[in-house]
Design a protein around this motif. Structure first.
Motif, PDB file in Angstrom:
ATOM      1  N   GLU A 127       0.834  -1.205   0.000  1.00 45.46           N
ATOM      2  CA  GLU A 127       0.000   0.000   0.000  1.00 45.46           C
ATOM      3  C   GLU A 127       0.869   1.255   0.000  1.00 45.46           C
ATOM      4  N   ARG A 128       1.929   1.241   0.790  1.00 48.35           N
ATOM      5  CA  ARG A 128       2.830   2.399   0.813  1.00 48.35           C
ATOM      6  C   ARG A 128       3.512   2.584  -0.531  1.00 48.35           C
ATOM      7  N   SER A 129       3.893   1.475  -1.148  1.00 48.89           N
ATOM      8  CA  SER A 129       4.518   1.567  -2.472  1.00 48.89           C
ATOM      9  C   SER A 129       3.538   2.140  -3.491  1.00 48.89           C
ATOM     10  N   ARG A 130       2.267   1.743  -3.400  1.00 53.58           N
ATOM     11  CA  ARG A 130       1.266   2.292  -4.315  1.00 53.58           C
ATOM     12  C   ARG A 130       1.072   3.790  -4.096  1.00 53.58           C
ATOM     13  N   THR A 131       1.117   4.215  -2.829  1.00 53.06           N
ATOM     14  CA  THR A 131       0.994   5.645  -2.547  1.00 53.06           C
ATOM     15  C   THR A 131       2.140   6.427  -3.176  1.00 53.06           C
ATOM     16  N   VAL A 132       3.350   5.907  -3.018  1.00 51.52           N
ATOM     17  CA  VAL A 132       4.524   6.565  -3.618  1.00 51.52           C
ATOM     18  C   VAL A 132       4.399   6.580  -5.143  1.00 51.52           C
ATOM     19  N   THR A 133       3.937   5.465  -5.702  1.00 53.08           N
ATOM     20  CA  THR A 133       3.789   5.378  -7.158  1.00 53.08           C
ATOM     21  C   THR A 133       2.755   6.376  -7.668  1.00 53.08           C
ATOM     22  N   LEU A 134       1.609   6.463  -6.976  1.00 52.70           N
ATOM     23  CA  LEU A 134       0.570   7.419  -7.377  1.00 52.70           C
ATOM     24  C   LEU A 134       1.081   8.852  -7.283  1.00 52.70           C
ATOM     25  N   ALA A 135       1.798   9.156  -6.187  1.00 52.26           N
ATOM     26  CA  ALA A 135       2.345  10.510  -6.042  1.00 52.26           C
ATOM     27  C   ALA A 135       3.351  10.813  -7.154  1.00 52.26           C
ATOM     28  N   ALA A 136       4.170   9.821  -7.503  1.00 55.71           N
ATOM     29  CA  ALA A 136       5.143  10.019  -8.581  1.00 55.71           C
ATOM     30  C   ALA A 136       4.447  10.236  -9.920  1.00 55.71           C
ATOM     31  N   ILE A 137       3.378   9.462 -10.177  1.00 53.39           N
ATOM     32  CA  ILE A 137       2.637   9.618 -11.435  1.00 53.39           C
ATOM     33  C   ILE A 137       2.012  11.006 -11.514  1.00 53.39           C
ATOM     34  N   MET A 138       1.396  11.443 -10.398  1.00 56.26           N
ATOM     35  CA  MET A 138       0.784  12.775 -10.399  1.00 56.26           C
ATOM     36  C   MET A 138       1.847  13.859 -10.571  1.00 56.26           C
ATOM     37  N   GLY A 139       3.000  13.665  -9.917  1.00 61.78           N
ATOM     38  CA  GLY A 139       4.075  14.644 -10.070  1.00 61.78           C
ATOM     39  C   GLY A 139       4.571  14.730 -11.504  1.00 61.78           C
ATOM     40  N   LEU A 140       4.753  13.566 -12.139  1.00 60.15           N
ATOM     41  CA  LEU A 140       5.199  13.554 -13.537  1.00 60.15           C
ATOM     42  C   LEU A 140       4.148  14.166 -14.461  1.00 60.15           C
ATOM     43  N   THR A 141       2.863  13.928 -14.131  1.00 61.30           N
ATOM     44  CA  THR A 141       1.791  14.521 -14.938  1.00 61.30           C
ATOM     45  C   THR A 141       1.823  16.046 -14.848  1.00 61.30           C
ATOM     46  N   VAL A 142       2.004  16.556 -13.625  1.00 67.65           N
ATOM     47  CA  VAL A 142       2.077  18.010 -13.442  1.00 67.65           C
ATOM     48  C   VAL A 142       3.269  18.590 -14.194  1.00 67.65           C
ATOM     49  N   ILE A 143       4.413  17.912 -14.085  1.00 64.80           N
ATOM     50  CA  ILE A 143       5.612  18.389 -14.788  1.00 64.80           C
ATOM     51  C   ILE A 143       5.375  18.399 -16.300  1.00 64.80           C
ATOM     52  N   SER A 144       4.725  17.339 -16.807  1.00 64.07           N
ATOM     53  CA  SER A 144       4.442  17.273 -18.246  1.00 64.07           C
ATOM     54  C   SER A 144       3.535  18.417 -18.682  1.00 64.07           C
ATOM     55  N   ILE A 145       2.500  18.700 -17.868  1.00 64.53           N
ATOM     56  CA  ILE A 145       1.595  19.799 -18.191  1.00 64.53           C
ATOM     57  C   ILE A 145       2.340  21.133 -18.173  1.00 64.53           C
ATOM     58  N   MET A 146       3.207  21.326 -17.181  1.00 65.20           N
ATOM     59  CA  MET A 146       3.960  22.575 -17.089  1.00 65.20           C
ATOM     60  C   MET A 146       4.919  22.733 -18.260  1.00 65.20           C
ATOM     61  N   VAL A 147       5.565  21.639 -18.648  1.00 64.80           N
ATOM     62  CA  VAL A 147       6.496  21.702 -19.789  1.00 64.80           C
ATOM     63  C   VAL A 147       5.728  22.025 -21.071  1.00 64.80           C
ATOM     64  N   ALA A 148       4.572  21.359 -21.254  1.00 67.90           N
ATOM     65  CA  ALA A 148       3.773  21.629 -22.452  1.00 67.90           C
ATOM     66  C   ALA A 148       3.276  23.073 -22.455  1.00 67.90           C
ATOM     67  N   GLY A 149       2.810  23.557 -21.295  1.00 66.96           N
ATOM     68  CA  GLY A 149       2.348  24.950 -21.213  1.00 66.96           C
ATOM     69  C   GLY A 149       3.470  25.937 -21.473  1.00 66.96           C
ATOM     70  N   ALA A 150       4.658  25.656 -20.907  1.00 65.20           N
ATOM     71  CA  ALA A 150       5.805  26.540 -21.138  1.00 65.20           C
ATOM     72  C   ALA A 150       6.207  26.547 -22.604  1.00 65.20           C
ATOM     73  N   PHE A 151       6.137  25.369 -23.247  1.00 56.80           N
ATOM     74  CA  PHE A 151       6.480  25.287 -24.668  1.00 56.80           C
ATOM     75  C   PHE A 151       5.529  26.142 -25.507  1.00 56.80           C
ATOM     76  N   VAL A 152       4.224  26.019 -25.226  1.00 53.41           N
ATOM     77  CA  VAL A 152       3.237  26.798 -25.977  1.00 53.41           C
ATOM     78  C   VAL A 152       3.434  28.293 -25.743  1.00 53.41           C
ATOM     79  N   LEU A 153       3.658  28.686 -24.472  1.00 50.66           N
ATOM     80  CA  LEU A 153       3.826  30.098 -24.155  1.00 50.66           C
ATOM     81  C   LEU A 153       5.092  30.672 -24.802  1.00 50.66           C
ATOM     82  N   ILE A 154       6.179  29.923 -24.712  1.00 48.06           N
ATOM     83  CA  ILE A 154       7.450  30.406 -25.301  1.00 48.06           C
ATOM     84  C   ILE A 154       7.322  30.515 -26.819  1.00 48.06           C
TER      85      ILE A 154
END
Length: 259
Positions: A169-196
């Motif tokens: 269960e703890r491993s799943r929590t870490v995995t979910l947090a990592a997935i959400m973090g990577l998703t946020v980073i991907s969205i920020m990178v895509a947004g920065a690319f469009v803005l730039i």
């Protein structure tokens, strides 16, 4: 409010606010999930400890009582049975109390099946003692002891299995947090690319417009597109081109009037 009406600074601050919100959400999600898992695990471990203590004590005392019953039954000594009657009654009462504690706990299907086999083995042992056949008694005693030891051995294993489940269960929590973090980073990178890309394209348009004006081409037409700082710059360049057009027209009109 449309994105076209936002300034570049507002867009950047919106991105920062989105990043902060996502980080707070991820940390909060992980914290709530971890706290809930900790509360559940502590309560379950308390129950497992109670079952482990009562189960092992019940199994040990039941085996002692069975051995004592076999000894007195095969000995056929009425005086010995009478002497041990009080002690045997106290032991049986303690065993019954422990069994009630076990039955009151949240036993799983394997635990209940093991207890049922132990009860059946105890009944078989009692019947063998009544028969007076020593070989049957010893076989029934060994079978009964085996069922008791099997039940006692199951309790620590259940705690080990639950610890593995908690780790998963703890491993799943870490995995979910990592997935959400990577998703946020991907969205920020895509947004920065469009803005730039948008900023660079419109800055290039501004530079091209300025070059045309410097070369004397006053017929340029510019669509600001957005109302941010670069849009205002493009609008100012268009105003400059229009003003120069009017100025040149006025000069030509004045010159024509003179000649």
């Amino acid at each position: 409010m449309s994105l076209k009406n936002l300034s570049t600074a507002q867009k950047l601050w919106a991105g920062v606010a989105f990043l902060i919100f996502c980080n707070v959400f991820i940390v909060g999600f992980s914290g709530v999930r971890t706290a809930g898992l900790k509360a559940r695990s502590e309560a379950h471990f308390e129950e497992l400890d109670a079952k482990l203590s009562a189960g092992q004590k019940w199994a040990n005392l039941s085996e002692v009582a069975a051995n004592r019953a076999v000894s007195t039954g095969l000995a056929g000594d009425g005086a010995l049975s009478t002497a041990l009657a009080t002690e045997q009654a106290a032991l049986d009462k303690e065993i019954a109390g422990l069994r009630q504690q076990l039955d009151a706990l949240a036993l799983n299907s394997d635990d209940r099946e093991a207890l049922s086999r132990a009860d059946q083995a105890k009944q078989a042992l009692d019947q063998a003692i009544k028969s007076g056949d020593g070989s049957k008694v010893m076989a029934a005693l060994q079978a009964h002891a085996q069922t008791l030891r099997t039940f006692a051995a199951m309790q620590p294993q259940e705690a080990i299995d639950y610890r593995h489940q908690i780790a998963d269960e703890r491993s799943r929590t870490v995995t979910l947090a990592a997935i959400m973090g990577l998703t946020v980073i991907s969205i920020m990178v895509a947004g920065a690319f469009v803005l730039i890309r948008s900023i660079r394209a419109r800055l290039n348009l501004a530079m091209q417009t300025a070059s045309c004006l410097a070369a004397g081409d006053l017929t340029v037409k510019i669509d600001p597109g957005h109302y941010d700082e670069i849009g205002q710059l493009l609008g100012s360049l268009q105003d400059l081109a229009d003003s120069l057009n009017r100025l040149v027209g006025d000069v030509r009109h004045t010159t024509d009037s003179i000649y």
